[in-house]
Design a protein around this motif. Structure first.
Motif, PDB file in Angstrom:
ATOM      1  N   LYS A 164       0.812  -1.216   0.000  1.00  0.00           N
ATOM      2  CA  LYS A 164       0.000   0.000   0.000  1.00  0.00           C
ATOM      3  C   LYS A 164       0.845   1.265   0.000  1.00  0.00           C
ATOM      4  O   LYS A 164       0.650   2.154  -0.814  1.00  0.00           O
ATOM      5  CB  LYS A 164      -0.937   0.003   1.216  1.00  0.00           C
ATOM      6  N   ASP A 165       1.771   1.368   0.925  1.00  0.00           N
ATOM      7  CA  ASP A 165       2.474   2.631   1.097  1.00  0.00           C
ATOM      8  C   ASP A 165       3.931   2.364   1.452  1.00  0.00           C
ATOM      9  O   ASP A 165       4.258   1.365   2.113  1.00  0.00           O
ATOM     10  CB  ASP A 165       1.809   3.461   2.200  1.00  0.00           C
ATOM     11  N   ILE A 166       4.787   3.270   0.999  1.00  0.00           N
ATOM     12  CA  ILE A 166       6.227   3.200   1.286  1.00  0.00           C
ATOM     13  C   ILE A 166       6.642   4.552   1.843  1.00  0.00           C
ATOM     14  O   ILE A 166       6.572   5.568   1.138  1.00  0.00           O
ATOM     15  CB  ILE A 166       7.042   2.860   0.025  1.00  0.00           C
ATOM     16  N   GLN A 167       7.061   4.580   3.081  1.00  0.00           N
ATOM     17  CA  GLN A 167       7.497   5.805   3.739  1.00  0.00           C
ATOM     18  C   GLN A 167       9.022   5.877   3.717  1.00  0.00           C
ATOM     19  O   GLN A 167       9.697   4.952   4.177  1.00  0.00           O
ATOM     20  CB  GLN A 167       6.990   5.856   5.186  1.00  0.00           C
ATOM     21  N   LEU A 168       9.554   6.988   3.189  1.00  0.00           N
ATOM     22  CA  LEU A 168      10.995   7.184   3.079  1.00  0.00           C
ATOM     23  C   LEU A 168      11.445   8.282   4.030  1.00  0.00           C
ATOM     24  O   LEU A 168      10.658   9.167   4.382  1.00  0.00           O
ATOM     25  CB  LEU A 168      11.377   7.552   1.648  1.00  0.00           C
ATOM     26  N   PRO A 169      12.734   8.266   4.449  1.00  0.00           N
ATOM     27  CA  PRO A 169      13.266   9.362   5.268  1.00  0.00           C
ATOM     28  C   PRO A 169      13.207  10.693   4.520  1.00  0.00           C
ATOM     29  O   PRO A 169      13.243  10.728   3.286  1.00  0.00           O
ATOM     30  CB  PRO A 169      14.719   8.931   5.531  1.00  0.00           C
ATOM     31  N   ALA A 170      13.127  11.783   5.271  1.00  0.00           N
ATOM     32  CA  ALA A 170      12.996  13.112   4.662  1.00  0.00           C
ATOM     33  C   ALA A 170      14.186  13.443   3.771  1.00  0.00           C
ATOM     34  O   ALA A 170      14.027  14.018   2.682  1.00  0.00           O
ATOM     35  CB  ALA A 170      12.834  14.167   5.753  1.00  0.00           C
ATOM     36  N   ASN A 171      15.414  13.101   4.209  1.00  0.00           N
ATOM     37  CA  ASN A 171      16.593  13.409   3.391  1.00  0.00           C
ATOM     38  C   ASN A 171      16.587  12.622   2.082  1.00  0.00           C
ATOM     39  O   ASN A 171      17.018  13.125   1.038  1.00  0.00           O
ATOM     40  CB  ASN A 171      17.869  13.139   4.180  1.00  0.00           C
ATOM     41  N   MET A 172      16.065  11.394   2.132  1.00  0.00           N
ATOM     42  CA  MET A 172      15.994  10.602   0.906  1.00  0.00           C
ATOM     43  C   MET A 172      14.978  11.195  -0.064  1.00  0.00           C
ATOM     44  O   MET A 172      15.196  11.217  -1.285  1.00  0.00           O
ATOM     45  CB  MET A 172      15.614   9.158   1.245  1.00  0.00           C
ATOM     46  N   LYS A 173      13.876  11.706   0.463  1.00  0.00           N
ATOM     47  CA  LYS A 173      12.890  12.356  -0.397  1.00  0.00           C
ATOM     48  C   LYS A 173      13.481  13.584  -1.078  1.00  0.00           C
ATOM     49  O   LYS A 173      13.234  13.831  -2.260  1.00  0.00           O
ATOM     50  CB  LYS A 173      11.664  12.749   0.422  1.00  0.00           C
ATOM     51  N   ARG A 174      14.278  14.349  -0.328  1.00  0.00           N
ATOM     52  CA  ARG A 174      14.911  15.535  -0.929  1.00  0.00           C
ATOM     53  C   ARG A 174      15.876  15.139  -2.029  1.00  0.00           C
ATOM     54  O   ARG A 174      15.920  15.776  -3.092  1.00  0.00           O
ATOM     55  CB  ARG A 174      15.633  16.340   0.155  1.00  0.00           C
ATOM     56  N   MET A 175      16.676  14.100  -1.785  1.00  0.00           N
ATOM     57  CA  MET A 175      17.636  13.669  -2.804  1.00  0.00           C
ATOM     58  C   MET A 175      16.928  13.162  -4.052  1.00  0.00           C
ATOM     59  O   MET A 175      17.364  13.430  -5.182  1.00  0.00           O
ATOM     60  CB  MET A 175      18.541  12.590  -2.221  1.00  0.00           C
ATOM     61  N   ALA A 184      13.987  14.121  -5.062  1.00  0.00           N
ATOM     62  CA  ALA A 184      13.433  15.299  -5.732  1.00  0.00           C
ATOM     63  C   ALA A 184      14.520  16.032  -6.525  1.00  0.00           C
ATOM     64  O   ALA A 184      14.275  16.480  -7.657  1.00  0.00           O
ATOM     65  CB  ALA A 184      12.793  16.226  -4.704  1.00  0.00           C
ATOM     66  N   ASN A 185      15.728  16.151  -5.945  1.00  0.00           N
ATOM     67  CA  ASN A 185      16.836  16.797  -6.661  1.00  0.00           C
ATOM     68  C   ASN A 185      17.229  16.004  -7.895  1.00  0.00           C
ATOM     69  O   ASN A 185      17.547  16.578  -8.946  1.00  0.00           O
ATOM     70  CB  ASN A 185      18.035  16.945  -5.727  1.00  0.00           C
ATOM     71  N   GLN A 186      17.216  14.678  -7.769  1.00  0.00           N
ATOM     72  CA  GLN A 186      17.549  13.834  -8.911  1.00  0.00           C
ATOM     73  C   GLN A 186      16.532  14.016 -10.040  1.00  0.00           C
ATOM     74  O   GLN A 186      16.899  14.132 -11.208  1.00  0.00           O
ATOM     75  CB  GLN A 186      17.596  12.370  -8.472  1.00  0.00           C
ATOM     76  N   ALA A 187      15.253  14.036  -9.670  1.00  0.00           N
ATOM     77  CA  ALA A 187      14.212  14.223 -10.684  1.00  0.00           C
ATOM     78  C   ALA A 187      14.329  15.596 -11.335  1.00  0.00           C
ATOM     79  O   ALA A 187      14.154  15.746 -12.554  1.00  0.00           O
ATOM     80  CB  ALA A 187      12.837  14.042 -10.042  1.00  0.00           C
ATOM     81  N   GLU A 188      14.645  16.625 -10.534  1.00  0.00           N
ATOM     82  CA  GLU A 188      14.791  17.969 -11.081  1.00  0.00           C
ATOM     83  C   GLU A 188      15.982  18.043 -12.036  1.00  0.00           C
ATOM     84  O   GLU A 188      15.905  18.671 -13.100  1.00  0.00           O
ATOM     85  CB  GLU A 188      14.976  18.960  -9.935  1.00  0.00           C
ATOM     86  N   ALA A 189      17.090  17.393 -11.663  1.00  0.00           N
ATOM     87  CA  ALA A 189      18.261  17.393 -12.541  1.00  0.00           C
ATOM     88  C   ALA A 189      17.974  16.659 -13.850  1.00  0.00           C
ATOM     89  O   ALA A 189      18.417  17.080 -14.928  1.00  0.00           O
ATOM     90  CB  ALA A 189      19.444  16.744 -11.823  1.00  0.00           C
ATOM     91  N   GLU A 190      17.224  15.578 -13.764  1.00  0.00           N
ATOM     92  CA  GLU A 190      16.886  14.832 -14.969  1.00  0.00           C
ATOM     93  C   GLU A 190      16.012  15.666 -15.899  1.00  0.00           C
ATOM     94  O   GLU A 190      16.214  15.677 -17.122  1.00  0.00           O
ATOM     95  CB  GLU A 190      16.156  13.542 -14.574  1.00  0.00           C
ATOM     96  N   ARG A 191      15.043  16.376 -15.334  1.00  0.00           N
ATOM     97  CA  ARG A 191      14.195  17.238 -16.162  1.00  0.00           C
ATOM     98  C   ARG A 191      15.001  18.384 -16.778  1.00  0.00           C
ATOM     99  O   ARG A 191      14.768  18.771 -17.927  1.00  0.00           O
ATOM    100  CB  ARG A 191      13.046  17.796 -15.324  1.00  0.00           C
ATOM    101  N   SER A 192      15.958  18.937 -16.007  1.00  0.00           N
ATOM    102  CA  SER A 192      16.803  20.002 -16.542  1.00  0.00           C
ATOM    103  C   SER A 192      17.661  19.494 -17.693  1.00  0.00           C
ATOM    104  O   SER A 192      17.840  20.184 -18.703  1.00  0.00           O
ATOM    105  CB  SER A 192      17.682  20.564 -15.419  1.00  0.00           C
ATOM    106  N   ARG A 193      18.174  18.273 -17.544  1.00  0.00           N
ATOM    107  CA  ARG A 193      18.981  17.683 -18.628  1.00  0.00           C
ATOM    108  C   ARG A 193      18.149  17.526 -19.900  1.00  0.00           C
ATOM    109  O   ARG A 193      18.594  17.858 -21.006  1.00  0.00           O
ATOM    110  CB  ARG A 193      19.521  16.330 -18.176  1.00  0.00           C
ATOM    111  N   ARG A 194      16.923  17.021 -19.744  1.00  0.00           N
ATOM    112  CA  ARG A 194      16.061  16.842 -20.911  1.00  0.00           C
ATOM    113  C   ARG A 194      15.724  18.186 -21.560  1.00  0.00           C
ATOM    114  O   ARG A 194      15.683  18.296 -22.794  1.00  0.00           O
ATOM    115  CB  ARG A 194      14.778  16.124 -20.497  1.00  0.00           C
ATOM    116  N   ALA A 195      15.488  19.195 -20.725  1.00  0.00           N
ATOM    117  CA  ALA A 195      15.161  20.508 -21.266  1.00  0.00           C
ATOM    118  C   ALA A 195      16.332  21.074 -22.076  1.00  0.00           C
ATOM    119  O   ALA A 195      16.131  21.670 -23.146  1.00  0.00           O
ATOM    120  CB  ALA A 195      14.779  21.465 -20.128  1.00  0.00           C
TER     121      ALA A 195
END
Length: 252
Positions: free
Chosen positions: A154-165, A167-178
């Motif tokens: 049902k659900d997967i809870q991650l540590p806050a620092n892992m969520k930030r990392m 999010a940064n990875q996803a943002e960097a990937e979108r920037s690369r594609r752009a």
């Protein structure tokens, strides 16, 4: 009269109603006798007892489990188990509390399966993880007359620092594609400009038309003064003249 009243109470005390979606395991002095089907049944009071078993699909929540993945990421995972009792007799006689046993098996299987894979696999392949957990639980419960229908994460809870990392990875990937898309757009635009330049270079009239269009765009704001360092008539008006000038320059 007293005997009749006692007999009537005795008969009424033994009446049991079993619903269509349930089965009753009948015991006499603690010994298993038979499985009662739906309907109105009568048992001997005090001597006989029954235990009701629900044969519908039952849902059990698997409480959140702390799991350390293969890539050493701590996370909390919870799920849900769907099962059905196919053999009420074995479900009662083979295991003390089948619901509690299934919950414990599911928790252990969840920690075992999720602890052997990386976090990305858990996040992207929940369905596969659920099937692996189902296989482990089903192997243990098949002797109890219980069918495991499905297991879902049902659900997967991650540590806050892992969520930030992440999010940064996803943002960097979108920037690369752009940036890649922008570079491809510049490449295509440069190719079109080169083709347009070659086409305009073949006709002096086209050059003049392009000049007029540029002047029109500049004068749109009506706040600029345009000065020509030479008369407009000095621009080449004939392609042959332009080619003649180019051939003379080549000869020199």
């Amino acid at each position: 009269m007293l005997f009749s009243i006692f007999l009537g109470l005795f008969i009424l005390a033994g009446i049991r109603i079993i619903f269509e979606y349930k089965r009753a395991i009948k015991f006499r002095f603690g010994k298993f006798i038979t499985t009662l089907q739906p309907g109105i049944k009568w048992i001997i009071p005090i001597v006989e007892t029954i235990q009701i078993v629900d044969i519908r699909v039952i849902t059990i929540n698997v409480v959140s489990q702390e799991v350390m993945t293969e890539d050493n990421v701590p996370c909390s995972i919870d799920g849900v188990v769907f099962f059905k009792i196919n053999d009420p007799e074995r479900a009662v006689l083979e295991v003390e509390e089948y619901k509690f046993a299934i919950v414990q098996l599911s928790q252990a299987a969840l920690r075992d399966v999720c602890g052997k894979v990386e976090l990305d696999t858990i996040l992207s392949k929940r369905e596969e993880m659920g099937k692996n957990i189902k296989g482990i639980v089903e192997e243990e419960t098949k002797e109890w007359g219980i069918e495991i229908i499905d297991v879902k994460i049902k659900d997967i809870q991650l540590p806050a620092n892992m969520k930030r990392m992440m999010a940064n990875q996803a943002e960097a990937e979108r920037s690369r594609r752009a940036r890649i898309i922008l570079a491809l757009a510049e490449e295509q635009a440069a190719g079109k400009l080169l083709e347009a330049g070659k086409l305009i270079d073949q006709s002096p009239s086209a050059i003049k038309l392009r000049l007029y269009q540029t002047l029109s765009n500049i004068a749109a704001e009506k706040n600029s003064t345009i000065l020509f360092p030479f008369p407009e008539e000095m621009l080449p008006t004939d392609l042959d003249k332009l080619k003649g000038k180019k051939s003379k320059k080549a000869g020199k």
